[in-house]
Design an enzyme around this catalytic site. Sequence first.
Site, PDB file in Angstrom:
ATOM      1  N   THR A  79      34.190  41.495  39.583  1.00  0.00           N
ATOM      2  CA  THR A  79      34.687  40.128  39.440  1.00  0.00           C
ATOM      3  C   THR A  79      33.798  39.199  40.253  1.00  0.00           C
ATOM      4  OG1 THR A  79      36.140  40.153  41.375  1.00  0.00           O
ATOM      5  CG2 THR A  79      37.082  40.956  39.299  1.00  0.00           C
ATOM      6  N   CYS A  80      33.660  37.978  39.776  1.00  0.00           N
ATOM      7  CA  CYS A  80      32.964  36.955  40.558  1.00  0.00           C
ATOM      8  C   CYS A  80      33.853  36.632  41.756  1.00  0.00           C
ATOM      9  CB  CYS A  80      32.725  35.715  39.709  1.00  0.00           C
ATOM     10  SG  CYS A  80      32.076  34.329  40.656  1.00  0.00           S
ATOM     11  N   VAL A  81      33.351  36.855  42.951  1.00  0.00           N
ATOM     12  CA  VAL A  81      34.176  36.692  44.147  1.00  0.00           C
ATOM     13  C   VAL A  81      34.656  35.254  44.304  1.00  0.00           C
ATOM     14  CG1 VAL A  81      32.232  36.390  45.745  1.00  0.00           C
ATOM     15  CG2 VAL A  81      34.410  37.285  46.587  1.00  0.00           C
ATOM     16  N   ALA A  84      37.358  34.571  41.779  1.00  0.00           N
ATOM     17  CA  ALA A  84      38.550  35.353  42.116  1.00  0.00           C
ATOM     18  C   ALA A  84      39.314  34.727  43.276  1.00  0.00           C
ATOM     19  CB  ALA A  84      38.153  36.793  42.444  1.00  0.00           C
TER      20      ALA A  84
END
Length: 130
Positions: A79-81, A84
Site C-alpha cells: 500500500t502507498c504509505v 494509507a
Amino acid sequence: MSLVYGLVVNGPAYGSQASRKAFQFAEAVLAQGHSIKKVFFYQEGVLNASSLILPANDEVDITKQWQELALRHDIELETCVAAALRRGVIGEEEASQHQLKQHNLAVGFQQAGLGGLATALLKFDRVVQF
C-alpha cells in the site's frame, strides 16, 4: 512467452468494482501461466488492506482473497504509505512512529512509498491499473 505483471489498484474494497476486477484479472493472468510480482494499492485502494473490514457472511471478503492469492503465488501486496495514513490504514511501524496504540494493516500487506510503484513500472513486462 510468460510475462511478469504488476497491478495497481485504486478502488476500495467495497463501493467500487476496481478491486474485484483486479482480483479476477489476476486469477486469469496466473491461470494463463504468467506471474504477478506485486499489487500496489493506491489512493482509495489502500482500504483493501484494512484488517477492520468485516463483510457480511454472504459477501465476498476481497481482503482475504488478496491475502490468499498472495500466499499461493508469492505476490507482494503493498500500500502507498501516505495514502494509507490519510485513510486510517496504519501499519505496526507507523503506529509506533506516530505513538498510536493500535494498527490495522491486514496480514500480508506491507506499506511502501511511491518508489514501490516506480519500481513496478520499470521492472515488469506489464503494469495494469484498476
